[in-house]
Design a protein around this motif. Structure first.
Motif, PDB file in Angstrom:
ATOM      1  N   LEU A   3      10.877  97.328  -6.814  1.00  9.71           N
ATOM      2  CA  LEU A   3      10.631  97.446  -5.384  1.00  9.71           C
ATOM      3  C   LEU A   3       9.150  97.758  -5.122  1.00  9.71           C
ATOM      4  O   LEU A   3       8.469  98.313  -5.987  1.00  9.71           O
ATOM      5  CB  LEU A   3      11.508  98.544  -4.792  1.00  9.71           C
ATOM      6  N   ASP A  19      18.109 106.492  -2.691  1.00  3.97           N
ATOM      7  CA  ASP A  19      18.480 105.764  -1.478  1.00  3.97           C
ATOM      8  C   ASP A  19      19.886 106.087  -1.001  1.00  3.97           C
ATOM      9  O   ASP A  19      20.311 105.585   0.042  1.00  3.97           O
ATOM     10  CB  ASP A  19      18.409 104.252  -1.752  1.00  3.97           C
ATOM     11  N   ASP A  30      15.102  96.413  -6.908  1.00  6.14           N
ATOM     12  CA  ASP A  30      16.000  95.650  -6.035  1.00  6.14           C
ATOM     13  C   ASP A  30      16.970  94.902  -6.937  1.00  6.14           C
ATOM     14  O   ASP A  30      16.636  93.891  -7.549  1.00  6.14           O
ATOM     15  CB  ASP A  30      15.204  94.677  -5.175  1.00  6.14           C
ATOM     16  N   SER A  31      18.181  95.432  -7.013  1.00  3.13           N
ATOM     17  CA  SER A  31      19.190  94.902  -7.928  1.00  3.13           C
ATOM     18  C   SER A  31      20.371  94.286  -7.192  1.00  3.13           C
ATOM     19  O   SER A  31      21.407  94.006  -7.790  1.00  3.13           O
ATOM     20  CB  SER A  31      19.690  96.029  -8.842  1.00  3.13           C
ATOM     21  N   ARG A  32      20.217  94.055  -5.908  1.00  2.00           N
ATOM     22  CA  ARG A  32      21.350  93.580  -5.108  1.00  2.00           C
ATOM     23  C   ARG A  32      21.935  92.278  -5.623  1.00  2.00           C
ATOM     24  O   ARG A  32      23.157  92.138  -5.754  1.00  2.00           O
ATOM     25  CB  ARG A  32      20.918  93.392  -3.653  1.00  2.00           C
ATOM     26  N   TRP A  35      27.563  95.321  -0.425  1.00  2.00           N
ATOM     27  CA  TRP A  35      26.297  96.008  -0.178  1.00  2.00           C
ATOM     28  C   TRP A  35      26.460  97.511   0.055  1.00  2.00           C
ATOM     29  O   TRP A  35      25.733  98.317  -0.535  1.00  2.00           O
ATOM     30  CB  TRP A  35      25.579  95.345   0.985  1.00  2.00           C
ATOM     31  N   THR A  71      15.550 101.972   1.406  1.00  3.67           N
ATOM     32  CA  THR A  71      15.637 100.657   0.761  1.00  3.67           C
ATOM     33  C   THR A  71      17.052 100.334   0.291  1.00  3.67           C
ATOM     34  O   THR A  71      17.287  99.246  -0.235  1.00  3.67           O
ATOM     35  CB  THR A  71      14.663 100.607  -0.432  1.00  3.67           C
ATOM     36  N   GLY A  72      17.974 101.261   0.465  1.00  2.00           N
ATOM     37  CA  GLY A  72      19.350 101.057   0.048  1.00  2.00           C
ATOM     38  C   GLY A  72      20.301 100.975   1.230  1.00  2.00           C
ATOM     39  O   GLY A  72      19.870 100.738   2.370  1.00  2.00           O
ATOM     40  N   ASP A 108      18.912 101.875  -8.899  1.00  2.00           N
ATOM     41  CA  ASP A 108      19.258 100.748  -8.022  1.00  2.00           C
ATOM     42  C   ASP A 108      18.869 101.019  -6.577  1.00  2.00           C
ATOM     43  O   ASP A 108      19.283 102.023  -5.984  1.00  2.00           O
ATOM     44  CB  ASP A 108      20.762 100.454  -8.100  1.00  2.00           C
ATOM     45  N   MET A 109      18.075 100.141  -6.016  1.00  2.00           N
ATOM     46  CA  MET A 109      17.626 100.170  -4.633  1.00  2.00           C
ATOM     47  C   MET A 109      16.719 101.361  -4.318  1.00  2.00           C
ATOM     48  O   MET A 109      16.439 101.621  -3.157  1.00  2.00           O
ATOM     49  CB  MET A 109      18.811 100.120  -3.659  1.00  2.00           C
ATOM     50  N   THR A 110      16.269 102.049  -5.370  1.00  2.00           N
ATOM     51  CA  THR A 110      15.234 103.069  -5.223  1.00  2.00           C
ATOM     52  C   THR A 110      13.978 102.610  -5.943  1.00  2.00           C
ATOM     53  O   THR A 110      12.916 102.481  -5.344  1.00  2.00           O
ATOM     54  CB  THR A 110      15.707 104.427  -5.772  1.00  2.00           C
ATOM     55  N   THR A 122      16.637  90.899 -11.050  1.00  2.00           N
ATOM     56  CA  THR A 122      16.238  92.248 -10.626  1.00  2.00           C
ATOM     57  C   THR A 122      14.715  92.372 -10.633  1.00  2.00           C
ATOM     58  O   THR A 122      14.051  91.968 -11.590  1.00  2.00           O
ATOM     59  CB  THR A 122      16.859  93.302 -11.545  1.00  2.00           C
TER      60      THR A 122
END
Length: 210
Positions: A87, A153, A19-21, A45, A173-174, A14-16, A84
């Motif tokens: 990145l 991240d 992009d799963s935000r 976040w 990115t995180g 996630d976020m590495t 999702t």
């Protein structure tokens, strides 16, 4: 610590790599909302990347956390996969490692089944997938597979690399900034994966001198 000459790069998920935000926020709001708790994306976040039960425990009584975690995991497969995305640089860095005869690992706090579903959705195919690992726990898997560096991240990812005695590469990115990643043990901090692709050979040489 004796290291193999093979390039074996571990990544957080996630976020590495992805992009799963949107999906994570959607599922947390769904799960907590069913229990009468309203949370904003801004509140959630900073929590991305930490263990699910710990995050839920910040909003719910202890006796509700396990059932809420089960509900979240079920909802994740319905609500979070579609939004999702990979990145920038994710496909390129996996390709670059494989072209060098190396192996790619994904070691995540997310459960292994969800990790595999996400990777399949975005078209990333690592050689090793491990779930339910956070921070220092990730070092066990990294050592088992002779990882030479770990990319993430989150401060917990840098602690994992430090515990495994391998190079830790932070990406911005995180939710964690440069100072936080370096304080947790990052050897290098990059804007994102495209910069890792550009410096992969450099880092590969550097880790052989550690």
């Amino acid at each position: 610590m004796t290291q193999s000459h093979e390039l074996v790069v571990g990544f957080d998920l996630d976020m590495t790599l992805v992009d799963s935000r949107v999906g994570i926020v959607r599922c947390m709001q769904h799960t907590l909302g069913r229990r009468g708790v309203t949370v904003t994306a801004e509140q959630l976040w900073p929590l991305v990347g930490a263990p699910l039960e710990d995050n839920l425990g910040g909003f719910l009584p202890e006796d509700q956390v396990q059932q809420a975690a089960d509900d979240y995991r079920a909802a994740y497969l319905r609500l979070a996969i579609e939004p999702t995305t990979a990145l920038p640089g994710a496909h390129d860095v996996v390709r670059a490692i494989h072209e060098r005869g190396g192996r790619v690992m994904v070691v995540s706090a997310k459960n292994a089944h969800a990790v595999r579903v996400v990777l399949e959705h975005v078209g990333l195919r690592p050689d090793v997938v491990s779930g339910d690992r956070f921070a220092e726990q990730k070092a066990v898997t990294l050592r088992e597979h002779d990882a030479t560096m770990y990319v993430g991240d989150h401060a917990g990812d840098m602690r994992a690399a430090r515990t495994a005695e391998i190079m830790g590469i932070g990406v911005l990115t995180g939710p964690h900034d440069d100072a936080t990643l370096r304080a947790a043990g990052a050897d290098e901090v990059l804007e994102g994966l495209p910069q890792l692709v550009a410096r992969l050979d450099e880092f590969g040489r550097a880790r052989q001198t550690r």
